[in-house]
Write an enzyme that holds these catalytic residues in place. Structure first.
Site, PDB file in Angstrom:
ATOM      1  N   ARG A 163       0.858  -1.178   0.000  1.00 43.03           N
ATOM      2  CA  ARG A 163       0.000   0.000   0.000  1.00 43.03           C
ATOM      3  C   ARG A 163       0.903   1.241   0.000  1.00 43.03           C
ATOM      4  NH1 ARG A 163      -1.823  -3.610   4.024  1.00 43.03           N
ATOM      5  NH2 ARG A 163      -3.889  -4.485   3.627  1.00 43.03           N
ATOM      6  N   LYS A 189      -1.703  -2.590   8.076  1.00 40.52           N
ATOM      7  CA  LYS A 189      -2.904  -2.216   8.823  1.00 40.52           C
ATOM      8  C   LYS A 189      -2.908  -2.895  10.186  1.00 40.52           C
ATOM      9  CE  LYS A 189      -6.109  -1.156   5.037  1.00 40.52           C
ATOM     10  NZ  LYS A 189      -7.414  -1.492   4.427  1.00 40.52           N
ATOM     11  N   HIS A 268      -3.331   2.420  -5.996  1.00 46.27           N
ATOM     12  CA  HIS A 268      -3.745   1.064  -5.620  1.00 46.27           C
ATOM     13  C   HIS A 268      -3.702   0.116  -6.817  1.00 46.27           C
ATOM     14  CE1 HIS A 268      -5.421  -1.518  -2.505  1.00 46.27           C
ATOM     15  NE2 HIS A 268      -6.226  -2.031  -3.402  1.00 46.27           N
ATOM     16  N   ARG A 271      -0.686  -2.039  -6.700  1.00 42.96           N
ATOM     17  CA  ARG A 271      -0.844  -3.164  -5.763  1.00 42.96           C
ATOM     18  C   ARG A 271      -1.670  -4.267  -6.426  1.00 42.96           C
ATOM     19  NH1 ARG A 271      -1.014  -4.579  -0.217  1.00 42.96           N
ATOM     20  NH2 ARG A 271      -3.020  -5.266   0.599  1.00 42.96           N
ATOM     21  N   HIS A 294      -3.350  -9.181   3.865  1.00 43.73           N
ATOM     22  CA  HIS A 294      -4.803  -9.274   3.963  1.00 43.73           C
ATOM     23  C   HIS A 294      -5.200 -10.114   5.175  1.00 43.73           C
ATOM     24  CE1 HIS A 294      -5.476  -8.452  -0.617  1.00 43.73           C
ATOM     25  NE2 HIS A 294      -5.452  -7.338   0.095  1.00 43.73           N
ATOM     26  N   TYR A 303      -8.291 -10.141  -6.489  1.00 45.68           N
ATOM     27  CA  TYR A 303      -7.216  -9.890  -7.450  1.00 45.68           C
ATOM     28  C   TYR A 303      -6.943 -11.105  -8.344  1.00 45.68           C
ATOM     29  CZ  TYR A 303      -6.200  -6.019  -4.234  1.00 45.68           C
ATOM     30  OH  TYR A 303      -6.291  -4.902  -3.458  1.00 45.68           O
TER      31      TYR A 303
END
Length: 320
Positions: A163, A189, A268, A271, A294, A303
């Site tokens: 990210r 995150k 993004h 990514r 994730h 994806y």
């Protein structure tokens, strides 16, 4: 057992009582560590409160399922995207789950409310093809500091699926050797740390950039830095994530014509390109999930476009 007081008091009695009286609704919001998620969820709940005509958070305790359904119908009438409606309902559901946990409400009124289906099984972020990715990567000038830096940044995004916030947060010391292989130490995150092996081509570009700037030994500070700062003159700071989009991805996207080719090209997208490319070359989806940071493999599957390759379309089987 007697309580032994700390020598140094950190809260006054008044402060202690004030914190004890904090409504659970505010506790829920304060407990969301990601600033972007907190901001979005706060706005979503505020929108619902405005729709229902409630005066404050306390009024949420009288909400029932019919209120939620009415709000969903209003969002559909206003033409909100299914993904936006799902996110707003998720925000409200998260809040009511917390209120249930605190015994502030007896149930979650969002449970059982049907959420709009997402369109297809793919994410909406466009991914670049191999030729397009190479075109973007080669766009920055090779004879300027900005060009060398920007090429290293694009390589970091395209080869490692980070990210942009993660890229901007990298320090020099986050590029280091583990078991004889160079790795990035990435803070993702929810402050989760993951280690990503560095692609050899990207490593060469990063080392060229560090050799040019001379800050390889400044291990505690930012890896990627501004090349100019007209406001304060300070260059030993982290890049702003928005500048990665505006001054790098968007800039070279326009210069190469990719912005016209790829509708919705954004930071993004790089990514998405990395993830799609890795999966197309038979990377294990569980490994890709870990690589991208994730929490759930269902996000990684957005994806996975192996079943929708253009060359496999019946379009190319039609003959006249």
């Amino acid at each position: 057992m007697d309580l032994i007081p700390f020598k140094k008091k950190t809260l006054t009695r008044t402060q202690f009582e004030q914190l004890a009286d904090v409504p659970p609704e505010e506790e829920w919001l304060a407990n969301i560590t990601n600033l972007k998620t907190r901001r979005a969820y706060k706005e979503d709940v505020r929108e619902f409160i405005g729709f229902t005509g409630l005066n404050d958070y306390m009024g949420l305790r009288s909400v029932v399922r019919s209120h939620i359904i009415s709000w969903r119908k209003d969002m559909e009438r206003r033409g909100l995207a299914p993904s936006s409606i799902r996110r707003k309902l998720s925000a409200l559901s998260s809040l009511f789950d917390y209120l249930c946990e605190r015994n502030a409400v007896t149930g979650n009124p969002v449970d059982g409310v049907k959420r709009p289906m997402t369109i297809g099984n793919e994410g909406s972020t466009p991914a670049l093809g191999t030729v397009q990715a190479r075109k973007l990567l080669e766009a920055p000038a090779a004879d300027t500091l900005k060009g060398v830096r920007d090429r290293a940044i694009l390589a970091t995004l395209l080869y490692h699926g980070m990210r942009r916030e993660e890229l901007c947060g990298l320090r020099v010391k986050d590029l280091h050797s583990r078991q004889g292989v160079m790795h990035f130490r990435v803070k993702g995150k929810r402050s989760k740390i993951r280690f990503i092996p560095v692609n050899a081509a990207a490593q060469r570009m990063i080392e060229d950039y560090l050799a040019l700037t001379g800050h390889r030994g400044d291990v505690e500070n930012a890896l990627f830095r501004p090349v100019a700062n007209n406001r304060t003159g300070r260059l030993d700071r982290h890049l702003d994530p928005n500048s990665v989009y505006q001054n790098i991805v968007r800039k070279y996207g326009r210069e190469t014509g990719l912005s016209a080719e790829v509708v919705g090209l954004c930071a993004h997208s790089l990514r998405a390109t990395a993830a799609t490319n890795a999966l197309s070359h038979d990377a294990d989806i569980a490994k890709v999930q870990e690589w991208l940071g994730h929490a759930n493999v269902s996000t990684t599957r957005l994806y996975d476009r192996r079943k929708s390759k253009p060359e496999d379309s019946p379009t190319f089987r039609v003959k006249y």
